[in-house]
Design an enzyme around this catalytic site. Structure first.
Site, PDB file in Angstrom:
ATOM      1  N   SER A 211       0.803  -1.215   0.000  1.00  0.00           N
ATOM      2  CA  SER A 211       0.000   0.000   0.000  1.00  0.00           C
ATOM      3  C   SER A 211       0.840   1.271   0.000  1.00  0.00           C
ATOM      4  CB  SER A 211      -0.955  -0.058   1.202  1.00  0.00           C
ATOM      5  OG  SER A 211      -2.101   0.669   0.897  1.00  0.00           O
ATOM      6  N   LYS A 215       4.074   2.216  -2.556  1.00  0.00           N
ATOM      7  CA  LYS A 215       4.450   3.434  -3.288  1.00  0.00           C
ATOM      8  C   LYS A 215       5.935   3.731  -3.010  1.00  0.00           C
ATOM      9  CE  LYS A 215      -0.052   5.401  -1.710  1.00  0.00           C
ATOM     10  NZ  LYS A 215      -1.155   4.881  -2.468  1.00  0.00           N
ATOM     11  N   TRP A 302     -10.248   0.607  -4.524  1.00  0.00           N
ATOM     12  CA  TRP A 302      -9.606   1.889  -4.166  1.00  0.00           C
ATOM     13  C   TRP A 302      -8.207   2.008  -4.782  1.00  0.00           C
ATOM     14  CZ3 TRP A 302     -11.243   6.356  -2.763  1.00  0.00           C
ATOM     15  CH2 TRP A 302     -10.485   7.236  -1.977  1.00  0.00           C
ATOM     16  N   HIS A 352      -8.004  -5.518   0.662  1.00  0.00           N
ATOM     17  CA  HIS A 352      -6.741  -4.799   0.776  1.00  0.00           C
ATOM     18  C   HIS A 352      -5.950  -5.304   1.991  1.00  0.00           C
ATOM     19  CE1 HIS A 352      -4.151  -1.330   0.180  1.00  0.00           C
ATOM     20  NE2 HIS A 352      -4.269  -1.013   1.453  1.00  0.00           N
TER      21      HIS A 352
END
Ligand code: GCU
Length: 371
Positions: A211, A215, A302, A352
């Protein structure tokens, strides 16, 4: 792009600069002094499977000091040097296991009060299947990301960014580096430390991030060639997902909810994605000629699974330039059917999170490329 030379001497550097200017900010080249103190060494951790070390990192500029703790497991079954997964944890080293000898991470105190459940041992142990990882011959080096930059508004002064000589506390410079840039920098400092571990193979380092840490893992991998495998798990907006699809989380939302993650200049593209002079697949292309793995979850709209997949797919021309194999089809594969090429991808069922299944796929991918 017609040659590796043109890519490496020109285009790659231009793209790196675009991401520094518009997304993550500029990583300073100044060196910060770090000293390491071995806090513990248990040669028989995890029922004898691993040697477990805890190492205190003290970052200092002479006036101020910031502390972080690395938790390192090295597989005892490997006789020579072992490949290693480097990755941050969200709730501190003590959250990754029930082992009572593991210290709480120093940075947690900036973000969580004493009553918070994060202080509970093993609170996120489901995200770290250490036994399986060690049994498959991989070492793991993890640190809490709050040690490097506490993940909350107004924490810049407690982050390692505050140790740099040109630090301006509330700088809103267009390309000022922020939390994701600082986390990526910190991941490279973990690699610096690993050099002195003679049971770790410096040529076989994978970085893994889930998550927001996915990044940061991509950004660290883009800048630091020592990461031979780069794994982004459900990294979504500002990670693997294409921004211009404007699906799931978008730039307006992420820069409002997390204004301290990206450089101030990124907000310029809020509600204005089409003006971006590039998209996130170009970040992924910076991983070439190393190995890239992108993972999504079906229930995680998302993070835009399709945007994550396409982004990985669009790196194929650069992989081809190096005689390597990218993803073949622009169609999202079926759930739970991983693709393991020089670029890997899976979308699993569920929500997630980072699960044992995800880890199993990452290890299968690393077995192909790091063993
Ligand atoms: C939020 C955020 C995402 C991020 C995620 C996470 O959902 O909007 O961008 O990736 O948190 O880090 O779990």
């Amino acid at each position: 792009m017609t040659s590796v030379r043109e890519w490496e001497d020109k285009r790659r550097l231009e793209i790196l600069d675009l991401f520094m200017t518009h997304v993550y900010g500029r990583t300073p080249s100044e060196k910060i002094t770090v000293s390491y103190t071995l806090l513990s060494c248990n040669p028989k951790a995890l029922d004898g499977k691993a040697t477990c070390k805890q190492v205190l990192f003290s970052f200092t500029n002479g006036e101020k000091e910031i502390e972080a703790i690395l938790l390192l497991y090295i597989p005892n079954l490997v006789k020579g040097k072992a490949p290693v997964f480097v990755g941050y944890n969200f709730m501190g080293n003590a959250s990754t296991t029930l082992d009572p000898t593991i210290y709480h991470s120093p940075g947690l105190r900036f973000v969580y009060g004493k009553d918070s459940p994060v202080w509970k041992r093993g609170a996120q142990k489901n995200r770290w299947c250490f036994d399986q990882i060690l049994e498959r011959g991989y070492a793991v080096a993890t640190m809490c990301y709050h040690d490097i930059y506490p993940d909350q508004v107004g924490m810049r002064d407690y982050s390692v960014a505050s140790l740099f000589s040109d630090y301006i506390p509330r700088s809103r410079k267009h390309d000022e580096w922020e939390a994701i840039g600082v986390w990526a920098w910190g991941a490279s400092r973990i690699v610096d430390y690993l050099v002195q571990e003679d049971r770790i193979d410096m040529d076989r380092i994978a970085i893994v991030g889930h998550s927001r840490q996915g990044k940061a893992a991509l950004w660290a991998g883009a800048q630091d060639m020592r990461f031979k495998v780069v794994i982004s798990n459900e990294s979504g907006c500002g990670g693997a997902a294409l921004s211009k699809r404007v699906y799931g989380e978008n730039i307006a939302r992420i820069t409002t909810d997390f204004p301290y993650w990206f450089c101030p200049g990124f907000s310029r593209y809020a509600g204005n994605e089409e003006e971006l002079p590039f998209d996130q697949h170009e970040l992924l292309a910076l991983i070439v000629p190393r190995y890239l793995y992108v993972a999504s979850a079906e229930g995680d709209w998302w993070s835009d699974p399709k945007g994550e997949y396409l982004s990985a797919y669009y790196t194929k021309d650069i992989y081809q330039l190096y005689g390597m194999n990218g993803l073949e089809s622009a169609e999202l594969p079926f759930v739970n059917q991983p693709i393991l090429s020089d670029v890997g991808y899976h979308i699993r069922e569920g929500k997630h999170d980072i699960t044992d299944y995800d880890w199993e796929c990452f290890m299968n991918f690393c077995d192909l490329h790091l063993k």
